[in-house]
Design an enzyme around this catalytic site. Sequence first.
Site, PDB file in Angstrom:
ATOM      1  N   SER A 189      63.714   6.063 -13.408  1.00 20.34           N
ATOM      2  CA  SER A 189      62.297   6.728 -13.728  1.00 20.34           C
ATOM      3  C   SER A 189      61.292   5.856 -13.751  1.00 20.34           C
ATOM      4  O   SER A 189      60.865   4.894 -12.623  1.00 20.34           O
ATOM      5  CB  SER A 189      62.587   7.493 -14.894  1.00 20.34           C
ATOM      6  OG  SER A 189      61.364   8.270 -15.065  1.00 20.34           O
ATOM      7  N   ASP A 401      64.405  16.578  -7.307  1.00 23.29           N
ATOM      8  CA  ASP A 401      63.300  15.930  -8.443  1.00 23.29           C
ATOM      9  C   ASP A 401      61.832  15.857  -7.850  1.00 23.29           C
ATOM     10  O   ASP A 401      61.594  15.500  -6.705  1.00 23.29           O
ATOM     11  CB  ASP A 401      63.542  14.396  -8.476  1.00 23.29           C
ATOM     12  CG  ASP A 401      62.651  13.595  -9.269  1.00 23.29           C
ATOM     13  OD1 ASP A 401      61.957  14.362 -10.066  1.00 23.29           O
ATOM     14  OD2 ASP A 401      62.640  12.320  -9.128  1.00 23.29           O
ATOM     15  N   HIS A 454      66.184  14.928 -11.907  1.00 32.22           N
ATOM     16  CA  HIS A 454      65.163  13.567 -12.332  1.00 32.22           C
ATOM     17  C   HIS A 454      65.982  13.463 -13.972  1.00 32.22           C
ATOM     18  O   HIS A 454      65.499  14.041 -14.756  1.00 32.22           O
ATOM     19  CB  HIS A 454      63.783  13.649 -12.475  1.00 32.22           C
ATOM     20  CG  HIS A 454      63.132  12.430 -12.873  1.00 32.22           C
ATOM     21  ND1 HIS A 454      62.570  11.582 -11.920  1.00 32.22           N
ATOM     22  CD2 HIS A 454      62.696  11.773 -14.229  1.00 32.22           C
ATOM     23  CE1 HIS A 454      61.987  10.522 -12.568  1.00 32.22           C
ATOM     24  NE2 HIS A 454      62.103  10.814 -14.112  1.00 32.22           N
TER      25      HIS A 454
END
Length: 477
Positions: A189, A401, A454
């Site tokens: 991330s 994601d 994600h």
Amino acid sequence: MLSFIRESGRPKSMENLWILAVLLFHFGLGLAASHSTVNYLPGFRGPLPFELQTGYVGVDKSEDVQLFYYFIKSEGNPKEDPLLLWLTGGPGCSGLSCLLFEIGPVAVEVVEYNGSLPTLTLNTHSWTQVASIIFIDMPVGTGFSYARTQLASHSSDLMQVRQAIEFLRKWLRDHPEFISNPIYISGDSYSGKTIPAITQQISEENEKGMEPLVNLKGYIIGNGVTDSSFDSNSKIPYAHGMSLISEELYESLKRSCGEEYVDIDPSNTECLKHMQEFNEDLSGIFPNHILEPICAFASPKPFELFEKTRSRSFGDNSKDILQIDPFPTIGCRSYGYLLSYIWVNDKSVREALHIREGTVKHWLRCNYGISYTNDMPSSIKYHLYLSKKGYRSLIYSGDHDMIVPFLGTQGWIRSLNYSIVNDWRPWLVEGQIAGYTRTYSNRMTFATVKNGGHTAPEYKPAECIAMLKRWISEKPL
């Protein structure tokens, strides 16, 4: 020591100041690098079947930033297996979140809360099968990391880079048995911004002979933030490709915005109008994984939970917890996050993890209230540097994601302009397509994880450990 001071002939006031200075010096040393072995964890039945260590490393001037970490030794061959320094995203998300919900050897057992301490279960897809991992709470204010002064409580991208390197070098001095292990700077991330910069800086310091020498081999980034011109601009074509917006809206957006959806000219009213329509169309979509339902987050104001229960055990207050609104239901992914709040903030768990009393009142899985400056707009230049130096890299994306769509990641990889060694092809796990991959002449491997969100390991753990095992051993995915 005291007798020596008294015999020195100093005035008593001077003696007291000297004693205080000595005590503060030794206390400071104790804070700088301390660690403890954890053999048992509340909620887990029996002794831990792996080696867990927790501790603090002081960084920055006067070591006023105290970074907390969880170290798990490889369950394979720890003398030779790689060492991963793992930075979770956010910025502000605890390394413990990644440990419990993504790649660690234990996980929160997601069952309906009954008032007792949540339990832990083994994760059979842990990345510690093939690597030792340091999960670090970073930047300061994340998880159990804390600042000893107000000034030290602020961080930024560039500060995080410097502190991560200082942390690693100090940790290696304290753990010399791992200095020769291959080391990969890793994370997911938002840490996609800082990981390449950390890797580059370590490389440059190695060339200058800085000790201890880090046996740096490369880096790993999952669902990583890189550059908004790629990451954010890719959301519109991604939504179109996933049939989340109409063909007409997609064409109108491209025409009116000129395919620039981030820094929109305020006078471009047509583009702004279509962007508003786009946001309305996607308001009911869960961006972490577009196929999953939108659920209440694990208490948007988690402090309320702890204010209601701070003076009593959780077992006596299940009604208080269940009355928090909105409350995620058992079928929601965020229900597990709520259980993690309850587990981590239990006094017995804090004691088992050797958390310093009085440093962090409430652990948060992701603390978005930290004082932080985003001073690194792009990490592409660091990828270019590392490519020229020949470091290996694994870049992977969950293909569902929408926070950091894989289209944007593919875009910045193409911008590096390296030739393709092995073109787009599926990679398999147990005979089924687990995703698609492509490798480049700069020793970079890109992979999608089919039906991953994600971040990918939380949604597709079996596929992600298979991916890591193959890549770590330098085999094709």
